[in-house]
Structure formats: C-alpha cells, structure tokens
Design a protein around this motif. Structure first.
Motif, PDB file in Angstrom:
ATOM      1  N   VAL A 205      16.339  -2.874   1.492  1.00  0.00           N
ATOM      2  CA  VAL A 205      15.219  -2.804   2.437  1.00  0.00           C
ATOM      3  C   VAL A 205      14.717  -1.373   2.568  1.00  0.00           C
ATOM      4  O   VAL A 205      13.506  -1.117   2.522  1.00  0.00           O
ATOM      5  CB  VAL A 205      15.627  -3.385   3.813  1.00  0.00           C
ATOM      6  N   GLN A 206      15.628  -0.424   2.706  1.00  0.00           N
ATOM      7  CA  GLN A 206      15.221   0.981   2.829  1.00  0.00           C
ATOM      8  C   GLN A 206      14.462   1.447   1.585  1.00  0.00           C
ATOM      9  O   GLN A 206      13.445   2.139   1.691  1.00  0.00           O
ATOM     10  CB  GLN A 206      16.440   1.873   3.071  1.00  0.00           C
TER      11      GLN A 206
ATOM     12  N   ARG B 228      12.779  -0.449  -0.496  1.00  0.00           N
ATOM     13  CA  ARG B 228      11.485  -1.135  -0.546  1.00  0.00           C
ATOM     14  C   ARG B 228      10.490  -0.443   0.373  1.00  0.00           C
ATOM     15  O   ARG B 228       9.331  -0.228   0.002  1.00  0.00           O
ATOM     16  CB  ARG B 228      11.644  -2.613  -0.166  1.00  0.00           C
ATOM     17  N   VAL B 229      10.913  -0.091   1.578  1.00  0.00           N
ATOM     18  CA  VAL B 229      10.017   0.590   2.525  1.00  0.00           C
ATOM     19  C   VAL B 229       9.542   1.915   1.927  1.00  0.00           C
ATOM     20  O   VAL B 229       8.359   2.245   1.997  1.00  0.00           O
ATOM     21  CB  VAL B 229      10.709   0.793   3.892  1.00  0.00           C
ATOM     22  N   GLN B 230      10.442   2.652   1.304  1.00  0.00           N
ATOM     23  CA  GLN B 230      10.065   3.918   0.671  1.00  0.00           C
ATOM     24  C   GLN B 230       9.058   3.697  -0.453  1.00  0.00           C
ATOM     25  O   GLN B 230       8.092   4.451  -0.591  1.00  0.00           O
ATOM     26  CB  GLN B 230      11.299   4.641   0.139  1.00  0.00           C
TER      27      GLN B 230
ATOM     28  N   VAL C 162       6.953   1.165  -0.775  1.00  0.00           N
ATOM     29  CA  VAL C 162       5.675   0.763  -0.176  1.00  0.00           C
ATOM     30  C   VAL C 162       4.937   1.992   0.329  1.00  0.00           C
ATOM     31  O   VAL C 162       3.738   2.157   0.080  1.00  0.00           O
ATOM     32  CB  VAL C 162       5.893  -0.271   0.954  1.00  0.00           C
ATOM     33  N   GLN C 163       5.632   2.861   1.035  1.00  0.00           N
ATOM     34  CA  GLN C 163       5.004   4.090   1.533  1.00  0.00           C
ATOM     35  C   GLN C 163       4.491   4.939   0.373  1.00  0.00           C
ATOM     36  O   GLN C 163       3.379   5.462   0.436  1.00  0.00           O
ATOM     37  CB  GLN C 163       5.992   4.900   2.376  1.00  0.00           C
TER      38      GLN C 163
ATOM     39  N   ASN D 298       2.395  -4.988  -1.044  1.00  0.00           N
ATOM     40  CA  ASN D 298       1.314  -4.022  -0.850  1.00  0.00           C
ATOM     41  C   ASN D 298      -0.023  -4.705  -0.584  1.00  0.00           C
ATOM     42  O   ASN D 298      -0.766  -4.301   0.321  1.00  0.00           O
ATOM     43  CB  ASN D 298       1.210  -3.091  -2.057  1.00  0.00           C
TER      44      ASN D 298
END
Length: 116
Positions: A18-19, A21-23, A25-26, A99
């Motif tokens: 999850v971490q 993936r968030v990175q 996406v950002q 995205n």
C-alpha cells in the motif's frame, strides 16, 4: 504445486504494498503529471478531449481508462487459463486504473464544488 507450501501475504507485506502504491500514484499524478498540465490545470487534456469529442471530461477520462481496464480483464482471463502475469505488468495496469479513477474523481468533485 505439489510439495510447495502455500504462503499468504503478511500484514507487513500488505502495508508495504500500500505504501509503495501511494508513492507511485503521487509520483505519476503529481510529478509526471506536470508534463500534461497547461496553465496549471491537471485536467487540461480531458477538458480539451471533451470539447473535441463533444462529450464530458469524465467520459473522455473513462475512454482513456477503458483501454487499461480491458487489458486488466485480459490478465484475469489469462490467469484463469493458468498464465500468471509478471509483477511489473500488474503494477503498471493497477497503477493506470487507480490514476484514471483519481483523475475522474477530481473532475467530478470539481463539478460538485462549482455547483455544476
């Protein structure tokens, strides 16, 4: 899989996924997304696409996402046939879908906030 013990993803591995993936996406939407902005508008391409195609920004966004969605469905069908994808392919396809959903969310919320 005879002789191979089935292992499940641990909670720690899931948290890391999850971490990461968030990175990603950002990185894509904020850093790389600057390449697609005009006049500081992250939805520029979809606004123009809506005008050119006489459609809505959200339908243009979904049109872009649809290619990735179909590709993801193909992967699921391949898996049913016993062909596992490479992790890099799943990473790319899932990222693309997330995205486009975020971009669509932004477009819809913009309309809600502007009372349209």
């Amino acid at each position: 899989m005879e002789g191979k013990t089935k292992s499940f993803m641990t909670a720690q591995e899931f948290d890391i996924l999850v971490q990461q993936r968030v990175q990603k996406v950002q990185q894509t939407l904020i850093v790389k997304g600057k390449e697609y902005r005009r006049n500081n508008d992250p939805l520029h391409n979809f606004r123009v696409g809506a005008r050119v195609s006489n459609s809505t920004e959200e339908k243009v966004l979904w049109g872009f996402a649809l290619k990735h969605y179909i590709s993801f469905l193909d992967i699921l069908n391949d898996m049913e046939a016993g062909n596992l994808p490479k992790e890099e392919v799943i990473d790319e396809k899932v990222g693309d879908l997330i995205n486009y959903l975020i971009l669509c969310e932004a477009s819809i919320k913009e309309k809600i906030n502007n009372g349209k």
